[in-house]
Each structure stands twice: as structure tokens, then as C-alpha cells.
Design a protein around this motif. Structure first.
Motif, PDB file in Angstrom:
ATOM      1  N   GLY A  23      -9.482  -4.965   0.442  1.00 27.01           N
ATOM      2  CA  GLY A  23      -9.591  -4.863   1.892  1.00 27.01           C
ATOM      3  C   GLY A  23     -10.618  -5.836   2.457  1.00 27.01           C
ATOM      4  O   GLY A  23     -10.361  -6.503   3.476  1.00 27.01           O
ATOM      5  N   ILE A  24     -11.764  -5.952   1.794  1.00 26.91           N
ATOM      6  CA  ILE A  24     -12.804  -6.884   2.246  1.00 26.91           C
ATOM      7  C   ILE A  24     -12.273  -8.313   2.232  1.00 26.91           C
ATOM      8  O   ILE A  24     -12.417  -9.068   3.206  1.00 26.91           O
ATOM      9  CB  ILE A  24     -14.057  -6.772   1.356  1.00 26.91           C
ATOM     10  N   ALA A  25     -11.643  -8.687   1.119  1.00 25.03           N
ATOM     11  CA  ALA A  25     -11.144 -10.058   0.983  1.00 25.03           C
ATOM     12  C   ALA A  25     -10.042 -10.361   1.980  1.00 25.03           C
ATOM     13  O   ALA A  25     -10.026 -11.431   2.603  1.00 25.03           O
ATOM     14  CB  ALA A  25     -10.639 -10.282  -0.445  1.00 25.03           C
ATOM     15  N   LEU A  26      -9.115  -9.409   2.163  1.00 24.03           N
ATOM     16  CA  LEU A  26      -8.019  -9.661   3.087  1.00 24.03           C
ATOM     17  C   LEU A  26      -8.508  -9.678   4.530  1.00 24.03           C
ATOM     18  O   LEU A  26      -8.060 -10.505   5.336  1.00 24.03           O
ATOM     19  CB  LEU A  26      -6.918  -8.605   2.931  1.00 24.03           C
ATOM     20  N   GLY A  27      -9.441  -8.770   4.872  1.00 24.77           N
ATOM     21  CA  GLY A  27      -9.985  -8.768   6.225  1.00 24.77           C
ATOM     22  C   GLY A  27     -10.609 -10.099   6.579  1.00 24.77           C
ATOM     23  O   GLY A  27     -10.434 -10.625   7.689  1.00 24.77           O
ATOM     24  N   GLY A  70       0.798  -1.229   0.000  1.00 25.71           N
ATOM     25  CA  GLY A  70       0.000   0.000   0.000  1.00 25.71           C
ATOM     26  C   GLY A  70       0.826   1.270   0.000  1.00 25.71           C
ATOM     27  O   GLY A  70       0.574   2.197  -0.781  1.00 25.71           O
ATOM     28  N   GLY A  71       1.836   1.339   0.870  1.00 28.98           N
ATOM     29  CA  GLY A  71       2.644   2.552   0.978  1.00 28.98           C
ATOM     30  C   GLY A  71       3.448   2.834  -0.272  1.00 28.98           C
ATOM     31  O   GLY A  71       3.484   3.975  -0.775  1.00 28.98           O
ATOM     32  N   ALA A  72       4.099   1.801  -0.813  1.00 29.94           N
ATOM     33  CA  ALA A  72       4.934   1.982  -2.011  1.00 29.94           C
ATOM     34  C   ALA A  72       4.081   2.374  -3.211  1.00 29.94           C
ATOM     35  O   ALA A  72       4.451   3.277  -3.986  1.00 29.94           O
ATOM     36  CB  ALA A  72       5.707   0.694  -2.301  1.00 29.94           C
ATOM     37  N   SER A 130     -10.185   3.783   2.443  1.00 30.16           N
ATOM     38  CA  SER A 130     -11.016   2.827   1.695  1.00 30.16           C
ATOM     39  C   SER A 130     -10.589   1.395   1.989  1.00 30.16           C
ATOM     40  O   SER A 130     -11.433   0.496   2.145  1.00 30.16           O
ATOM     41  CB  SER A 130     -10.927   3.102   0.190  1.00 30.16           C
ATOM     42  N   TYR A 131      -9.304   1.181   2.095  1.00 29.64           N
ATOM     43  CA  TYR A 131      -8.790  -0.166   2.368  1.00 29.64           C
ATOM     44  C   TYR A 131      -9.143  -0.605   3.781  1.00 29.64           C
ATOM     45  O   TYR A 131      -9.565  -1.750   4.013  1.00 29.64           O
ATOM     46  CB  TYR A 131      -7.268  -0.171   2.169  1.00 29.64           C
TER      47      TYR A 131
END
Length: 461
Positions: A124-128, A42-44, A68-69
């Protein structure tokens, strides 16, 4: 003759000796955690998109990148748990992996920032959801006597994602690839690696026999359990120890609403507070440190250099946690780590002006060490293991969602405190207060889980 109510899965799993099968399960889970790094890049990616001008035209676009993430992860944890408890561990891992992979590939192909934001929310939804099922689901496959050690090892591998992402980002830059292609490649690499992880999970990862038993699918649970037992007997060359429990209690299905009643309500409160503490304290100390160093007169390059060396405390902390996790009662461990974070945080804030560069590097290293010991304790061990099997992902997911909610609002509180007459010192005092509140909750409301079987932990009658 009465109807069979269980397959004695818990006792059969807990008496298994450490074997190649346990190592296989750990490596598959850890690899899946390691490569699902849409958060790690995300940061990069944000820096590159900013340089390319993708966030120009609206002051809120840049802020929305992280928000959003985070919102996606919040809803992913909230809905992913109940779905996982409904369809099973293996199916839910593959489902969330598939969604995550599609969202990363979609992100890589995005023609503009607005399309990218849509895929960023889906990521974000999938990773959460995926993090909930990987951490909590894994606790069902390992014996209670060393469950904390195995879960800590999983966390240790998974937390190398961020430094690996940074290394890959530097490597891509060195190849001379254009900036517009660079960030797209950063999305594609974890997509490909996650596809490999899915293949491993599909081929090597059985459905949890504990979950199958909790759903009343006893023949399927017994079949998988028998296959595991035969595999371990073959690999060790020795007969398995006898099963000690002869009359286990029936494993019950629990609805999502059970999390907010009786004994489970206490666990829901404690689990949520433990993860609120992890998110708020970790966020504040990690994000506020550069500002504090800047306020002390260190320029950006020196601040980044000191922060980088301090971050080596992260893998060191998780490694130490893996060595001692099953040696100290869980509630005692939580209180010690919370007190340590609060104490070191306040000490760093008060002593920073007098420490000098070397002293600050040492303090930030120690601070990162104990923070990530707590991250391991909270996210990989204590919260995932405190639930009955049929509500494990729901309980862990809800607690994770509450932790994400705090991460949205707590930064505003920190900013206001820092802007007050209390300054940076007030931020560290705020952290100490949060840690104290959570420690009291762990002492009086927490359940002791160290060395206990999943079935004993899940007995909430």
C-alpha cells in the motif's frame, strides 16, 4: 553577463508537435499503471484466503485486510510526494516500483497471515507513492494544450487493471491450481510485469527536464531537452516550431511548507476536497449499491449480475472524459460532474423501487459512467496538474493522502445514516451534500488549468 537562471524548458516542451515520443512516454506510463495491481487483486485474494481459513481466530483479521492496505496507501501518498520532488521523477518511479515488487513477491511467499499483513502494508505504501508520481509526473512531459487528453488516456489504460485481474483470477482457477498456490500466483504475475515496466522506464523514460530546471540543474535539463527535440525532429522529418517565450521567469524551489501558505494553500484545500469527493462518493455508490439491490429483493446472483453490467460504465466514462477533457474549462467540468453524480445518485435511490431490473442496470451504468469521468478528472488530470513543478508531487501526494483519510472514516458515517430513519435515501442525500460542498470550493477556490503551461500554473507569486 548574469548567471543563467533557466533553460526555457517549459516553452520548448509546450511547442513540440504531437509525435512518437509523446506516444512512447504515454505508453510507458500507462503500462506501469496498468500492471501495478496489488490493489486490483485484493478482493480475489481476500476471498481465497477466507476460504482457506487464514482469517480465522480473530474477528478483526478480515477487516484488517482492506484497512491495512488503505493505511499504507495513505502514508505512501503523504511521504512519496516529497521524496519524489527531492530525488526526481524517474528515480522515484523506479524506487517505488522496486519496493512494490519486493512487497508483492514477499506477500506471495508469506507463511501466515501476519507476515502477509506486513507486506500488504508495504504494498500500500509503495503503490500510494507510485500512483502520485506516475500521474503527477506525467503532466510535466506533455504540452498544456492537450495535457488533459493525454492524462485521461493514461487513466483509461490504467483502469483496466481491475477487470484484467478478475480475468486472470478466473483463468488461474480454470487451470486446476490449488487454492494455496492460486493467490500466490496472483501476486507473482504483476511482480513480473512490473519488472518489465521498470526496464522500459529505465531505458525509455528520461528524467523530467522541467524538474531538473526547477532544481537548478540547467545543463542536465538542457541536454535532455535537446535530445528530445532531436528525436522528435527525426521522427517527424520537419524542423520544430520556434520557441515563443524569450524571457521566462526563473523556476523556484518550493519547500513542503509552501503548500500551506498563500495561493498554494487554496490549491491544497481544493485538491484535497476534490479527492475526498472522489473517494467518498465512489466508495459509497459502488459499495452501497449491492446492499440497496438486496434490500429491493434481488438475490446475490442477480445483484452481482446487475452490478457487473453497471461496471461497464467505468471504461466508457473514462473514454468519454478523454474526448472532452480539454474542451471544457476544468472548474466547469468539475462542477458538472459533481452535480451529475449527486443528481443520478439521488435519482437512483428514489426511483430504484419502480425501475425494475433493466432500469436499474441502465441507471447503474450511467452512474458508473459519470463517477469514472470524475475519477479521471480528479485523480489523473486536475489535481496532478495544479502545482508548481518543484512541489508537484508533494501537493498531489498530500491531496491524495487526505482523500485516503476520508475513505477510512466516511464509511462509518454512511453506515449510521443508513441505519437511521432516513435509510438508503439518506445515504444518497449525504452524497449530494458532499458533492455540493466540493462544487462550491472548486468554483470559488479552484484554479483554472486547462490549456495553461506548467510554468504559468506554477506562478504563485
Amino acid at each position: 553577463m548574469g548567471k543563467k537562471t533557466n533553460a526555457n524548458i517549459g516553452a520548448r516542451l509546450d511547442r513540440l508537435p504531437q509525435s512518437k515520443w509523446h506516444i512512447k512516454m504515454w505508453l510507458v506510463t500507462a503500462f506501469a499503471l496498468l500492471v501495478c495491481w496489488s490493489n486490483g487483486i485484493g478482493g480475489a485474494v481476500q476471498n481465497i484466503l477466507n476460504e482457506l481459513g487464514w482469517f480465522e481466530g480473530s474477528a478483526g483479521l478480515l477487516a484488517m485486510w482492506g484497512t491495512s492496505y488503505t493505511i499504507g496507501q495513505l502514508f505512501g501518498a503523504l511521504i512519496g510526494g516529497p521524496i519524489g520532488d527531492k530525488i526526481g521523477r524517474k528515480k522515484s518511479i523506479l524506487l517505488y516500483e522496486a519496493i512494490h515488487i519486493i512487497a508483492m513477491i514477499g506477500g506471495a511467499c508469506s507463511p501466515n497471515v501476519y507476515v502477509l499483513f506486513v507486506f500488504r502494508v508495504i504494498q500500500g505504501i509503495a503503490l500510494g507513492a507510485l500512483l502520485v508520481v506516475l500521474f503527477a509526473g506525467f503532466t510535466e512531459y506533455v504540452p498544456g494544450k492537450n495535457r488533459g487528453t493525454w492524462s485521461s488516456r493514461t487513466s483509461f489504460i490504467g483502469n483496466w487493471a481491475h477487470p484484467i485481474c478478475n480475468g486472470i483470477a478466473l483463468l488461474i482457477v480454470s487451470t486446476g491450481v490449488s487454492m494455496n498456490m492460486n493467490w500466490r500466483i496472483q501476486f507473482m504475475i504483476p511482480s513480473i510485469l512490473s519488472i518489465i515496466a521498470c526496464i522500459f522506464i529505465y531505458v525509455k523514460f528520461p528524467e523530467s527536464p522541467r524538474w531538473l530546471e526547477s532544481q537548478g540543474r540547467l545543463d542536465e535539463a538542457d541536454k535532455i531537452m535537446t535530445s528530445i527535440e532531436k528525436e522528435i525532429e527525426k521522427s517527424t522529418g520537419k524542423p520544430l516550431p520556434p520557441v515563443e517565450v524569450t524571457n521566462p521567469k526563473p523556476v523556484k524551489k518550493l519547500p513542503f511548507t509552501a503548500l500551506f501558505k498563500g495561493k498554494l494553500l487554496r490549491r491544497t484545500i481544493v485538491g484535497s476536497l476534490v479527492l475526498i469527493g472522489m473517494n467518498t462518493i465512489q466508495y459509497t455508490l459502488m459499495n452501497w449499491m449491492p446492499s440497496m439491490l438486496s434490500g429491493l429483493g434481488y438475490d446475490t446472483s442477480k445483484s452481482q449480475f446487475m452490478t457487473m453490467f453497471g461496471l461497464f460504465g467505468a471504461p466508457f466514462g473514462i473514454f468519454i472524459a478523454s474526448l472532452i477533457m480539454d474542451k471544457i474549462p476544468r472548474r466547469v467540468m468539475g462542477v458538472i460532474l459533481l452535480a451529475g453524480m449527486a443528481g443520478l445518485g439521488v435519482a437512483t435511490g428514489l426511483l430504484a423501487p419502480t425501475l425494475g431490473m433493466t432500469g436499474l442496470i441502465v441507471m447503474t451504468f450511467l452512474l458508473n459512467t459519470i463517477i469514472y469521468m470524475y475519477v479521471c478528472y480528479a485523480s489523473a488530470v486536475y489535481v496532478p496538474e495544479m502545482w508548481p513543478t518543484s512541489a508537484k508531487l508533494s501537493g498531489s501526494g498530500f491531496s491524495n493522502a487526505m482523500g485516503r483519510v476520508s475513505n477510512i472514516f466516511f464509511p462509518f458515517l454512511v453506515t449510521n445514516v443508513a441505519a437511521s430513519s432516513m435509510g438508503s435515501g439518506g445515504v444518497f442525500i449525504l452524497i449530494a451534500i458532499v458533492a455540493a460542498i466540493i462544487a462550491v470550493a472548486v468554483i470559488f477556490l479552484g484554479v483554472e488549468t486547462r490549456g495553461e503551461s506548467v510554468e504559468d500554473i506554477g506562478d504563485v507569486e
